[in-house]
Each structure stands twice: as C-alpha cells, then as structure tokens.
Design a protein around this motif. Sequence first.
Motif, short mmCIF file in Angstrom:
data_model
loop_
_atom_site.label_atom_id
_atom_site.label_comp_id
_atom_site.label_asym_id
_atom_site.label_seq_id
_atom_site.Cartn_x
_atom_site.Cartn_y
_atom_site.Cartn_z
N PRO A 236 12.52 19.34 -2.93
CA PRO A 236 13.55 20.37 -3.07
C PRO A 236 13.91 20.61 -4.52
N ALA A 237 14.38 21.82 -4.81
CA ALA A 237 14.73 22.17 -6.19
C ALA A 237 15.84 21.27 -6.72
N VAL A 238 16.78 20.90 -5.86
CA VAL A 238 17.87 19.98 -6.23
C VAL A 238 17.93 18.88 -5.18
N PRO A 239 17.81 17.62 -5.57
CA PRO A 239 17.79 16.54 -4.57
C PRO A 239 19.15 16.38 -3.89
N SER A 240 19.10 16.04 -2.62
CA SER A 240 20.35 15.77 -1.88
C SER A 240 20.76 14.31 -2.00
N TYR A 241 19.84 13.45 -2.43
CA TYR A 241 20.02 12.00 -2.52
C TYR A 241 20.21 11.36 -1.14
N ARG A 242 19.86 12.09 -0.09
CA ARG A 242 19.84 11.47 1.23
C ARG A 242 18.68 10.48 1.29
N GLY A 243 18.93 9.34 1.90
CA GLY A 243 17.89 8.34 1.94
C GLY A 243 18.03 7.42 3.13
N GLU A 244 17.09 6.52 3.21
CA GLU A 244 17.10 5.49 4.25
C GLU A 244 16.62 4.20 3.63
N ALA A 245 17.12 3.10 4.12
CA ALA A 245 16.71 1.79 3.63
C ALA A 245 16.10 1.00 4.79
N VAL A 246 15.01 0.31 4.52
CA VAL A 246 14.35 -0.50 5.53
C VAL A 246 13.94 -1.83 4.92
N TRP A 247 13.85 -2.84 5.77
CA TRP A 247 13.45 -4.19 5.34
C TRP A 247 12.01 -4.45 5.75
N TYR A 248 11.29 -5.15 4.88
CA TYR A 248 9.94 -5.62 5.18
C TYR A 248 9.86 -7.09 4.78
N GLN A 249 8.92 -7.80 5.39
CA GLN A 249 8.77 -9.24 5.14
C GLN A 249 7.35 -9.53 4.67
N VAL A 250 7.24 -10.31 3.58
CA VAL A 250 5.95 -10.82 3.11
C VAL A 250 5.90 -12.30 3.46
N PRO A 251 4.86 -12.75 4.16
CA PRO A 251 4.83 -14.14 4.64
C PRO A 251 4.86 -15.17 3.51
N GLY A 252 5.32 -16.35 3.86
CA GLY A 252 5.49 -17.42 2.88
C GLY A 252 4.19 -17.85 2.22
N GLU A 253 3.07 -17.87 2.97
CA GLU A 253 1.83 -18.33 2.35
C GLU A 253 1.36 -17.37 1.26
N VAL A 254 1.65 -16.07 1.43
CA VAL A 254 1.29 -15.10 0.39
C VAL A 254 2.16 -15.31 -0.84
N VAL A 255 3.46 -15.53 -0.63
CA VAL A 255 4.38 -15.72 -1.75
C VAL A 255 4.05 -17.00 -2.50
N ASN A 256 3.68 -18.06 -1.77
CA ASN A 256 3.27 -19.30 -2.45
C ASN A 256 2.05 -19.05 -3.33
N GLY A 257 1.10 -18.27 -2.84
CA GLY A 257 -0.06 -17.94 -3.65
C GLY A 257 0.31 -17.12 -4.87
N LEU A 258 1.28 -16.20 -4.72
CA LEU A 258 1.73 -15.40 -5.86
C LEU A 258 2.41 -16.27 -6.91
#
Length: 658
Positions: A236-258
């Motif tokens: 849009p030419a001018v944003p309304s700033y309407r939004g949505e928030a959602v949660w996601y999960q990254v498993p522990g074994e991936v985070v340990n590797g990171l």
Amino acid sequence: MTDQIDIPVPSIMDDLPVVDIGPLSFQQEQLWFLDQLAPGQQTYNLPAGLRLLGPLDIPALSAALTEVVRRHGTLRTTFTTQGDRPVQRVAAPAPVTLSAEPLPAGYTPADLVRAEARRPFDLATGPLFRARLFRVGPDDHLLTLMTHHTCSDGWSTGLLADELTACYTAATGPGGVAGLAAPVPGLPDLPVQYVDYARTQRERLRGAVLDAELRYWEGKLTGASVLELPTDRPRPAVPSYRGEAVWYQVPGEVVNGLRALAGGRRVSLFMTLLAAFQVVLARYTGQDDIVVGTASAERDTPEYRSLIGFFTNMLVLRTDLSGSPTFTELLDRVREVTLDAYEHQEVPFEKLVERIAPRRDPSRNPLFQVAFGLLPPRLGERSTTSGALRTDLVIPDVGVSRFDIAVNAQEVADGLEIWLEYSTDLFDRSRMDRMMGHFERVLRAVVADPSVRLSAVDILTPPERCRVLDRWQPVTRDYRRELVHAMVVEQAGRTPEETAVVFGDQSMTYAELERRSGRLARCLRARGVGGGDVVGVAVGRGVDVPWLLLGVLRAGAAFVPVDLSHPAERVGYVLADSGARVVLCTTADLPRVPAGDRDTVCVDSAGFGAELSAHAGDRLVETASLGSGCYLLYTSGSTGRPKGVLVEHHALATYLDF
C-alpha cells in the motif's frame, strides 16, 4: 483485603522530587514528531499483562506500583514545547490507587490486554503509563500495564515487572504496607533519571563527534539496496501497521549445534542466527546486498541498566552475500559488520536517516524493512512467585507490526523460540510459516556442514521440491535450437507484409524489419564489427529498437542496452567494461554519450541513412552460433561496481520457445 483502595501515602513518599523539565532524547524526539503528524496511533503502545494467581493484597499492590512510579520519573513524563522545541516534563509522584474491576462479559484476559493496548495516549496531557486491575475469578487477577514507547522499551518492561514484584514482596512482608520503606530489598538506588540520560546524550552527540559518527555510517550505507521481498498483496502507498505475531520453535538439538558452531568460529549466537536468516532473505529476494535492522539496548553505562526509559536504538546491518561464500565465510563477514556497527551504536537512527537521505517512500521504513534480534531471557513469557502469589508476565500480540517482518529469537530450556511479527498488509500467515520452515532448514544445513556454500543450501522441503520440479514444470521436451534473428528472417520470408512491430501509432512489417536489420548488419561488418564484439544500443523505446537489435545480432555481435538517463559515470563504465566497439544513439542524445575509443553512430542522421543504403546488396554470411554472446546486461551496482552478465543465443532461443 478490599476491592476499593483508600490508603494514605506511605512515608517513603514524603521527600518527593520536584518537577523536572529537560530535552527529549533523540529516540523520544523521533516518536514525538511522528505523533505530531498522526496523534494517538497505537503503533508505539507497549503493552504487558501480569496474571496474578493466588491471594492478592490489593493495597500492597497499589503501594508497590506507587513506589515503582516514584522511582522512575519517565513513568510520570509528558511532553510539551518551549519556544519551537519539544521538552519532557517530569511530574512529582502521586499515589497509585488500584481497584479490582470485574472482567467484562465476553472478554478473556488476552482480549483485555489487547483492548487496553489500543487505547490511545495523549503525549501532551498524559498519563503515558496506565495500570488497571481486573478480577478474573477468585484468587485470579489481571494487571494491565500500558506504556507509550517514548517512556519505555522492551528491556524496561522486564524491569517494571521485576520491580513491581520486589516492591509487592516488601509491602506484604513484616509490617505490611506500612513496612514498605526505601530502599526496597533487591532494588538499587537510581542515581540518575531518564531525563539526565537525554541531557547527557544531547551534550555528547553533537558537533564534530556526531559528524564523525555519521560519516562512518554514510560510508557504510550509501547506495544500500531495498529488499524486494515477494508479497501476497501489493504494497500500500501508506502502511496501516496492521500486523500479526506468531510463535515458532527450533528444537534443542539444532540450537546446541548452533552454539557449538558459534563457539568454534568466535561469533555470538545472534551473529549465527542472523547469518542464517540473511541466507533466507537472499534466496527470497535474489539479492546479495542484504540490509537488516536490529535493536541496540544502549545500556552500556551501569546506571542506565536499572532505569526504565526509551533507550533502544536501531542499528542497520548491511552484509554482502555475493560470490556464494561458504557459511563460515559469511559468519566472518557478519561478525565484522556487527562488531563495527556496535562500535558506532550511539548514533541515533533518526539522525542516520537524515544524513543518508534515502529516497523517501511513505510505503516503506527508511533504510531497512526487516528487523532481526535475539532477546534476553527476561523478555519472554515467564513466571515468578511472591509468597503465595504466582505472577505470569505475558507480552501479547496486539495486531501491530512496525516493519514488513520482525524476527525476535529467544533461548528457552528446550531450544529456541521465535516471535515473528509481520505486516498483514503484505503477507499471509502461510507465507510466514514457509519462511520460518526454510529458516529452520538453513539452520540444520549449516549445523550439519558449516563449510557449505550458500548456493548449495537446500531450503525447499521435499513436498515443495516435488511441487516445483514436477507439478509446476511442463513435460520435458526438445527446444528449438535456432538463432533468434535467423527465425525472424525466416518469418519475414513467409509473411513479409504482416505487421512485425507496433509502437503507438507506428508500425513495421516483417519485410521492412528484415531489410533494415540486414543493412545495419552489413554496415557494422564494414566497420569491423564481428563475432565476439559488443555494440552499445543507446536508443530509447520506439519502433526502431527491434531492427537495431536484430542488426547487431545478424552482424555476429552482442548488444548491451545503455540507458542515457543514468549517471554519466555509470554509462561510461558500462561502455568501457563491455568493450563496446560501436555505440548506436540518436542525434539528440549524442552529447550524453561519454567519449571513448569507439565509434558513435547517430542512427537518425542523413549520413548514416546513406551508409545503410550503400550496403543494401552485400551478401550477409552468418557467423554467430548458439554458444555466441547475444546480449550483455549490467546489475544495479548497489554493492560496488556494476557487474556485466553475458547471455548466450541458446538461452534466448530456449526462453522464447518455452
């Protein structure tokens, strides 16, 4: 306990600070200015809810909240002007009296928090901090805490909850409310207030110091690309700033590797996550100049770490992903970019925007459209206890997104939680789900093989790959393997009087197209142009362009389109870098063609018309092949010098026969 509270001000409130008036911090000034343009918008409302489970002493809670407000002048701040400049006015503290309102019919606690967050703030009259208490059930209450961003930030939300818990514990300890005395156990004295920070910031960041910092950022960000993310709807030419928030999960074994990967490369988990997310953005946009914003707490000075206020500054991180580096090479680039940015993090974002002066586009945030951050553990959903009372802090989704996409990751006991806010003007939830799925695939890929090249990272899931390669692709077949200009000549032989080119009210038959392009090809051959050469075509759109391009191809050369409306430096670079032997232009545009060791031909001049006629009968022998260069295109040059890409004849022939 009673619902209606009417208690005297505790003795600790006897020595109240006087009203203070001071300058706005640079962060406050930006939001104050935006509020002047559009008063009362909810975009910068910071909501939090405290679910209070267990026996609640409402007088003690009121006394605790009164003490927190007394400690932090920013919770008592409003904004006015003196002369032509805005100032912040800090009022003397006053008692905060809470009463338990019944939960409105049909509302859940989450509904109440969202409804409270949508109530506008008036920056001039205040208050800019609001607290309301609702009775959800027996021994179950909801305390809503609403603050305008001019007076608080995400870090401050955690401080507010911590201090309120500490003060409530003290107020319900020995002696009850009357026993709440300063200092409250566990709460440090506050030697400065936020208005002091604003004064210090204004004093420090000015003159030569500010100019030097701005010059640094100017060198880093000038010419940065705008991320062109695929969207589900037009922007849009001018944003309304309407939004949505959602949660996601990254498993522990991936985070340990990171974590192991980050430790081995001497980078932080934030840098590792950022690099992986930039890989996703590069794939989605097809760009290698990736610009992302991240929040800086601006709390390096010890006395600011326990102070509620708007300290957050946005840093702009620009990373070059060109050359298909390995992921470990990308980590080195991200580390350098990030450490340099934090060395210069004090520059207020709004001052940076003024200095860089990007082309103003009301539909986009300036400098970056995507934000990425790693939240400290204190800012997520959590529980604490105070005696028999359990307190749950929840930061709700209130339907607002200040950016196209904002990703905030947070370490939790069993892995990584990702809080993603996105603009519903632009994206559907399904696209965000896919993006976060691709993000996790990148994370898994780089943990498995940190030396993988970015071009080799497979972000598609098996169903997506099947869909792209099987369902979306036609049956494999043989393509016509002929030179495109030869096809045009063949068509001219079959339908010489059919219309081949239309531009506005002008047209050209196939016979005329073949005749003119053939004469141009012979003319170029006579000038020494042949296989492997490049001819610049600097003629604007019109009926003449097709025969000029075909003439270059029939001569055995490749063409490079040249837009003379571009800066002279770029035009000169393209012509020199491509090695163009001849440049075709019009008489009117001749002065804009940079001088060089090449022929410049005005295609609309009488002399060139005669030259074309002179070559009308020459025999034209084909010298091009499917592997020969057809045309040369140059990138935008946003990350440095423009890069030329040579497309061969077989690619164009296959594309046209697709």
